[in-house]
Design an enzyme around this catalytic site. Structure first.
Site, PDB file in Angstrom:
ATOM      1  N   SER A  95       0.850  -1.189   0.000  1.00 37.57           N
ATOM      2  CA  SER A  95       0.000   0.000   0.000  1.00 37.57           C
ATOM      3  C   SER A  95       0.882   1.234   0.000  1.00 37.57           C
ATOM      4  O   SER A  95       2.024   1.193   0.461  1.00 37.57           O
ATOM      5  CB  SER A  95      -0.900   0.009   1.249  1.00 37.57           C
ATOM      6  OG  SER A  95      -1.574   1.245   1.386  1.00 37.57           O
TER       7      SER A  95
ATOM      8  N   TYR B 129      -2.027   0.738  10.830  1.00 33.89           N
ATOM      9  CA  TYR B 129      -2.044   0.215   9.466  1.00 33.89           C
ATOM     10  C   TYR B 129      -0.758   0.565   8.724  1.00 33.89           C
ATOM     11  O   TYR B 129      -0.186  -0.278   8.023  1.00 33.89           O
ATOM     12  CB  TYR B 129      -3.254   0.766   8.705  1.00 33.89           C
ATOM     13  CG  TYR B 129      -3.395   0.226   7.312  1.00 33.89           C
ATOM     14  CD1 TYR B 129      -3.510  -1.146   7.085  1.00 33.89           C
ATOM     15  CD2 TYR B 129      -3.427   1.085   6.208  1.00 33.89           C
ATOM     16  CE1 TYR B 129      -3.645  -1.647   5.793  1.00 33.89           C
ATOM     17  CE2 TYR B 129      -3.561   0.586   4.924  1.00 33.89           C
ATOM     18  CZ  TYR B 129      -3.671  -0.775   4.719  1.00 33.89           C
ATOM     19  OH  TYR B 129      -3.799  -1.272   3.450  1.00 33.89           O
TER      20      TYR B 129
END
Length: 258
Positions: A142, A155
Site C-alpha cells: 500500500s 495500518y
C-alpha cells in the site's frame, strides 16, 4: 492432451482485490487456487473461473499448512513441477484512532494478517515456487507502507512491514529462481475495505471517497498484478505504486463537491 495451466495462489480471494486478481489471472491462463476464510465466497469464485477453492486463514499455521498441502496435490494431479505465482493479498486495516487512543488488539490483528500471515504463506509455499524454476511472489502492499498519516499508525506500521519483508526476501532469494515483487496501491474503492476499517460505519466509509470521481477499483490493481507476474522470468518489478489520478499524495486528493 492439453498442456496443464500453471498454478497461481491468491490469498484473500473472497472479495475486492483478491477476487479481481483471481479472475484476471484465470484469463491469463493460470489455474488459480482461491484462498480465503469465507468458504461460500471462494467456492463460488473458484467454480466460476475453473479454479480451486481452499478455505484458509493466513494467520493460522495449520490452515496455511493445509493450503500448501493442497497446492502440492494439485501439482501432482496436473503434472506441474511447482507453483508459478503467489499473490499475498490477504490483509486489512482495522480502526483509525490516533496512537493516544489506539486499540492494541486492532494493531495486533493488522500485524498478524499483513506481516505474519504473509510470512507464513510465503514460507510454506516457497519450496514449490523454487521448484517451478521461475516462481513469482507478488505482495500486495500500500502507499500506506511508504508514508505516515494521522489516525493510521497501526495500518501504516503493518504495511511498512509488508514492504520491508518484501525487500528482505528479495535479498535472501537473490540466487534462487524466484522473483519478489510488490504492488502498492493508493486509494482503491472496494465493497469492504473501508467498511471493515470503520467497523461497519457506512457513512465513515463513504467519506473516504467523497467527491473523488474515479478512485481506483479492484480490477485496476488486478491489472497491475497481472502485469507484474507475467513479465519474462529475467524481469523483476521490484515495486509498482499506483494511485488514481485524483490522488497526488496521501493527503493531496482532488475532490469535487456539489
Amino acid at each position: 492432451m492439453s498442456t496443464p495451466r500453471p498454478l497461481a495462489v491468491v490469498t484473500g480471494a473472497s472479495s475486492g482485490i483478491g477476487a479481481a486478481t483471481a479472475r484476471r489471472l484465470s484469463t491469463e491462463g493460470f489455474h488459480v487456487v482461491c484462498a480465503a476464510r469465507r468458504a461460500d465466497r471462494v467456492e463460488a469464485l473458484a467454480a466460476d473461473i475453473d479454479g480451486t477453492a481452499v478455505v484458509c486463514d493466513v494467520t493460522d499455521a495449520d490452515s496455511v499448512a493445509a493450503l500448501a498441502e493442497r497446492v502440492a496435490e494439485l501439482g501432482a494431479e496436473t503434472g506441474q513441477t511447482g507453483l508459478a505465482v503467489l499473490v499475498n493479498n490477504a490483509g486489512g486495516a482495522f480502526g483509525s484512532a490516533p496512537v493516544a487512543r489506539a486499540d492494541a488488539d486492532q494493531w495486533r490483528a493488522m500485524y498478524e494478517v499483513n506481516v505474519i500471515g504473509l510470512m507464513q504463506v510465503t514460507r510454506a509455499l516457497l519450496p514449490a515456487l523454487v521448484a517451478s524454476g521461475a516462481g513469482v511472489i507478488c505482495n500486495v502492499g500500500s502507499t500506506a507502507g511508504r508514508i505516515a498519516y494521522e489516525g493510521g499508525a497501526g495500518y501504516t506500521a503493518a504495511k511498512h512491514g509488508t514492504q520491508v519483508v518484501t525487500e528482505t526476501l528479495r535479498l535472501e532469494l537473490f540466487d534462487q529462481p524466484v522473483r519478489v515483487c510488490e504492488v502498492a496501491p493508493g486509494m482503491v474503492r472496494t465493497d469492504e475495505f473501508a467498511l471493515v476499517r470503520f467497523d461497519g460505519d457506512q457513512a465513515a466509509a463513504d467519506a473516504v471517497y467523497a467527491g473523488v470521481a474515479e478512485p481506483l477499483v479492484a480490477e485496476d490493481v488486478a491489472d497491475a498484478i497481472a502485469y507484474v507476474v507475467t513479465r519474462p522470468p529475467h524481469v523483476n518489478i521490484d515495486e509498482l505504486v499506483l494511485r488514481p489520478r485524483a490522488q497526488a499524495a496521501q493527503h493531496k486528493v482532488h475532490r469535487v463537491h456539489d
